[in-house]
Scaffold this motif. Structure first.
Motif, short mmCIF file in Angstrom:
data_model
loop_
_atom_site.label_atom_id
_atom_site.label_comp_id
_atom_site.label_asym_id
_atom_site.label_seq_id
_atom_site.Cartn_x
_atom_site.Cartn_y
_atom_site.Cartn_z
N SER A 60 32.57 -41.69 -37.84
CA SER A 60 32.75 -41.56 -36.40
C SER A 60 34.19 -41.89 -36.05
O SER A 60 34.86 -42.61 -36.79
CB SER A 60 31.83 -42.51 -35.64
N SER A 88 28.71 -27.57 -34.48
CA SER A 88 27.39 -28.21 -34.60
C SER A 88 26.90 -28.28 -36.04
O SER A 88 26.01 -29.06 -36.35
CB SER A 88 26.37 -27.50 -33.72
N LYS A 89 27.47 -27.50 -36.93
CA LYS A 89 27.12 -27.57 -38.35
C LYS A 89 27.84 -28.71 -39.05
O LYS A 89 27.44 -29.13 -40.13
CB LYS A 89 27.45 -26.25 -39.04
N PHE A 91 29.33 -31.59 -37.05
CA PHE A 91 29.27 -32.82 -36.27
C PHE A 91 27.89 -32.98 -35.63
O PHE A 91 27.35 -32.00 -35.08
CB PHE A 91 30.33 -32.81 -35.16
N THR A 92 27.35 -34.19 -35.66
CA THR A 92 26.11 -34.46 -34.91
C THR A 92 26.44 -34.81 -33.47
O THR A 92 25.62 -34.65 -32.59
CB THR A 92 25.31 -35.61 -35.55
N SER A 93 27.65 -35.28 -33.25
CA SER A 93 28.11 -35.62 -31.91
C SER A 93 29.56 -35.18 -31.79
O SER A 93 30.38 -35.50 -32.66
CB SER A 93 27.99 -37.13 -31.68
N TYR A 131 33.66 -38.26 -31.84
CA TYR A 131 32.88 -37.44 -32.76
C TYR A 131 32.15 -38.29 -33.78
O TYR A 131 32.53 -39.43 -34.07
CB TYR A 131 33.79 -36.44 -33.49
N THR A 132 31.09 -37.72 -34.33
CA THR A 132 30.39 -38.27 -35.48
C THR A 132 30.12 -37.10 -36.42
O THR A 132 29.51 -36.09 -36.01
CB THR A 132 29.06 -38.94 -35.10
N SER A 134 28.28 -35.14 -39.32
CA SER A 134 26.91 -35.07 -39.83
C SER A 134 26.83 -35.72 -41.21
O SER A 134 27.81 -35.71 -41.97
CB SER A 134 26.47 -33.61 -39.92
N THR A 135 25.68 -36.25 -41.55
CA THR A 135 25.50 -36.80 -42.90
C THR A 135 25.39 -35.69 -43.94
O THR A 135 25.58 -35.93 -45.13
CB THR A 135 24.25 -37.71 -42.98
N HIS A 136 25.09 -34.47 -43.47
CA HIS A 136 25.02 -33.30 -44.36
C HIS A 136 25.76 -32.13 -43.71
O HIS A 136 25.14 -31.13 -43.32
CB HIS A 136 23.56 -32.92 -44.65
N PRO A 137 27.10 -32.23 -43.59
CA PRO A 137 27.84 -31.14 -42.95
C PRO A 137 27.80 -29.88 -43.82
O PRO A 137 27.76 -29.95 -45.04
CB PRO A 137 29.26 -31.70 -42.83
#
Length: 160
Positions: A60, A88-89, A91-93, A131-132, A134-137
């Motif tokens: 983040s 969106s692929k 970042f989760t936020s 931003y955050t 994704s754990t699986h970008p």
């Protein structure tokens, strides 16, 4: 593979020699021109260049950048966050807060456009991204100087 590269180098050398000889015999560019016309009737933008650097899954962060915009006509302007599907692929936020003068709007992956009224004048634009990753970008994991935000008068289509 090596013979192909050698053949290409020889061909390039012969071509360059031909251009030099043609130049010596009076052939070649007579003039070059470059220009950039900026009329006073158009809005002018000095964009912010934002580099999030190397990111890791789950990371983040917050980054702030400044831009400048010259608005020459009072009116309603649309500000739009681009490439939401791609973002969106990765970042989760992804929240973007844009402050222009005394007006502040927030854009994100679910709400990618807003309108605001601006009067003519020169504005400092402050852009804050939270931003955050994704754990699986997945998708496009390497982006360089891709447009992120656009602004244009309400009703006009994006030309980028």
């Amino acid at each position: 593979m090596k013979p192909l590269i050698l053949l290409l180098l020889i061909a390039a050398s012969v071509g360059a020699t031909g251009l030099v000889i043609a130049g010596l015999h009076g052939y070649g560019p007579l003039a070059y021109i470059s220009y950039n016309v900026q009329t006073s009737n158009s809005n002018q933008i000095i964009p912010a260049y934002i580099n999030l650097g190397s990111l890791t899954p789950g990371q983040s962060g917050t980054v702030t950048a400044n831009a400048t915009i010259m608005i020459n006509q009072n009116g309603t302007y649309e500000i739009k966050l681009l490439h939401v599907e791609k973002l969106s692929k990765v970042f989760t936020s992804f929240n973007v807060t844009v402050t222009i003068g005394k007006e502040t709007i927030t854009l994100n992956l679910n709400h990618d456009e807003q309108y605001l009224n601006l009067t003519s004048g020169k504005y400092l634009v402050v852009i804050v991204i939270n931003y955050t990753v994704s754990t699986h970008p997945h998708g496009d994991l390497h982006v360089k100087n891709e447009p992120l935000l656009i602004i244009h008068p309400e009703g006009e289509q994006d030309n980028s």
